[in-house]
Design a protein around this motif. Structure first.
Motif, PDB file in Angstrom:
ATOM      1  N   TYR A  30       9.017 -95.636   6.758  1.00 46.37           N
ATOM      2  CA  TYR A  30       9.357 -94.223   6.570  1.00 46.37           C
ATOM      3  C   TYR A  30       9.844 -93.983   5.150  1.00 46.37           C
ATOM      4  N   GLN A  31       9.234 -93.011   4.500  1.00 48.09           N
ATOM      5  CA  GLN A  31       9.648 -92.619   3.154  1.00 48.09           C
ATOM      6  C   GLN A  31      10.349 -91.266   3.223  1.00 48.09           C
ATOM      7  N   HIS A  32      11.380 -91.134   2.430  1.00 48.54           N
ATOM      8  CA  HIS A  32      12.100 -89.863   2.380  1.00 48.54           C
ATOM      9  C   HIS A  32      11.171 -88.767   1.860  1.00 48.54           C
ATOM     10  N   PRO A  33      10.949 -87.692   2.620  1.00 52.77           N
ATOM     11  CA  PRO A  33      10.055 -86.631   2.129  1.00 52.77           C
ATOM     12  C   PRO A  33      10.700 -85.891   0.963  1.00 52.77           C
ATOM     13  N   TRP A  34       9.880 -85.465   0.027  1.00 51.77           N
ATOM     14  CA  TRP A  34      10.390 -84.657  -1.079  1.00 51.77           C
ATOM     15  C   TRP A  34      10.861 -83.321  -0.535  1.00 51.77           C
TER      16      TRP A  34
ATOM     17  N   ARG B 170       5.646 -86.397   3.828  1.00 54.09           N
ATOM     18  CA  ARG B 170       5.492 -86.304   2.380  1.00 54.09           C
ATOM     19  C   ARG B 170       6.355 -85.220   1.761  1.00 54.09           C
ATOM     20  N   VAL B 171       6.485 -84.091   2.431  1.00 53.59           N
ATOM     21  CA  VAL B 171       7.245 -82.992   1.837  1.00 53.59           C
ATOM     22  C   VAL B 171       7.913 -82.149   2.918  1.00 53.59           C
ATOM     23  N   THR B 172       9.132 -81.755   2.638  1.00 56.26           N
ATOM     24  CA  THR B 172       9.825 -80.771   3.461  1.00 56.26           C
ATOM     25  C   THR B 172      10.007 -79.534   2.595  1.00 56.26           C
ATOM     26  N   LEU B 173       9.369 -78.444   3.006  1.00 53.82           N
ATOM     27  CA  LEU B 173       9.381 -77.222   2.208  1.00 53.82           C
ATOM     28  C   LEU B 173      10.384 -76.242   2.790  1.00 53.82           C
TER      29      LEU B 173
END
Length: 339
Positions: A55-59, A91-94
């Motif tokens: 798991y990678q921290h989402p931007w 990948r991203v949290t907007l």
């Protein structure tokens, strides 16, 4: 050896079964540390299935847009939402926030707060000292900022995403000058003057008419501030003076009120009328020959470029060109190509 079940894996990881299910099926809604704990337990105890990547921290990206409710900003918001969904939660949290254009200090405070909580910021911003100061804080914290739609040329930002607004205004001026068949007066209706987009559109429009069509009489700019009742009042006052109106250029919102006033004075379809953004109303006005041209800036392309440039920067890509990397091409629509 007994098969490791999801229930047993949940016990080993110290979480609920639903949490394990969300992690294994990559459905989001789980804190990064919790997700890592589940995956570590699954690997250590030989859980028999293909596991997601580590798991990678989402931007975390903040998108700040106008709360004016216009078609363009609704479409821009939807475009950001769709693109973020396609990228996926890993990948991203907007985060999307809407702030009224009449509250620049509130905008500045929100930008400053985001500089402590987000990895990057995409903002539609006021030309205001408080906003410039907030963007300077972002730079000091090494949080990249992309301005969108309207630029802040002297601000601390990574780049700008949008059309060349001066060029769009000059194009409107050229279309007006070449389409007019008789001498007379041309009205300019502008949106908020604290946004460079409106100032540049008016500047470009006025410059072309003065340089190439000096016979055209330009009226003083009606500064409607994107307030519909103000636009209608100012236009009604101008039209009641009985000048020979042959053209009207609108840089912002208010096309409903403008078309109604032109119709009331029997000018709708008789004068050259140019505005921005293709949507249901402007399509209809084009279809019945009430509107001459629409200059459209592609909301989807704005969102795509802004996200691509931001993720590239966060991922360590080389520096971007401040203007060329985020340049959006505008389109001219008439009654013949508005479908």
């Amino acid at each position: 050896m007994k098969k490791l079940t999801i229930g047993r894996l949940a016990q080993l990881a110290g979480v609920g079964v639903a949490t394990v299910d969300r992690v294994l099926n990559e459905r989001g809604g789980v804190a990064p540390e919790t997700a890592r704990k589940v995956l570590l337990a699954a690997r250590e105890h030989g859980f028999n299935r293909v596991l997601p990547e580590a798991y990678q921290h989402p931007w975390r990206i903040e998108v700040i847009l106008s709360a004016n409710g216009s078609f363009f900003f609704k479409k821009l918001d939807n475009s950001f939402s769709e693109l973020a969904g396609a990228l996926g939660y890993r990948r991203v949290t907007l985060h999307r926030t809407f702030i009224s254009e009449s509250h620049p200090v509130k905008l500045a405070e929100h930008i400053r707060a985001c500089s402590r909580q987000r990895d990057g910021i995409i903002v539609f911003a006021h030309d205001h000292p408080a906003v410039y100061a907030a963007l300077a804080d972002c730079r000091a914290r090494n949080v990249p900022v992309i301005t969108i739609v309207t630029d802040l040329p002297h601000a601390e930002r990574l780049c700008h995403v949008g059309v060349n607004q001066l060029q769009a205004g000059r194009t409107a001026g050229l279309l007006m000058g070449r389409t007019l068949k008789a001498p007379g007066e041309v009205i300019m209706v502008s949106g908020r003057s604290d946004y460079s987009a409106h100032r540049e559109r008016i500047e470009g429009f006025r410059a072309v008419l003065r340089q190439r069509f000096p016979q055209i009489d330009l009226k003083e700019v009606l500064v409607g501030r994107d307030e519909r009742h103000t636009i209608r009042r100012l236009l009604a006052e101008t039209l009641s003076k009985n000048g020979r109106i042959v053209g009207l250029y609108n840089t912002g919102s208010g096309n409903t009120e403008i078309s109604a006033e032109l119709a009331r004075h029997r000018l709708l379809g008789e004068c050259v009328y140019i505005t921005h953004e293709l949507y249901s109303l402007t399509r209809r006005l084009l279809d019945n020959d009430s509107l001459s041209y629409v200059i459209d800036q592609d909301a989807r392309q704005h969102a795509q470029l802004a996200i691509d440039l931001m993720l590239g920067r966060l991922g360590g890509d080389a520096a971007v060109d401040m203007y060329q990397s985020g340049k959006v091409d505008f389109k001219i629509f008439t009654a013949e190509n508005c479908e």
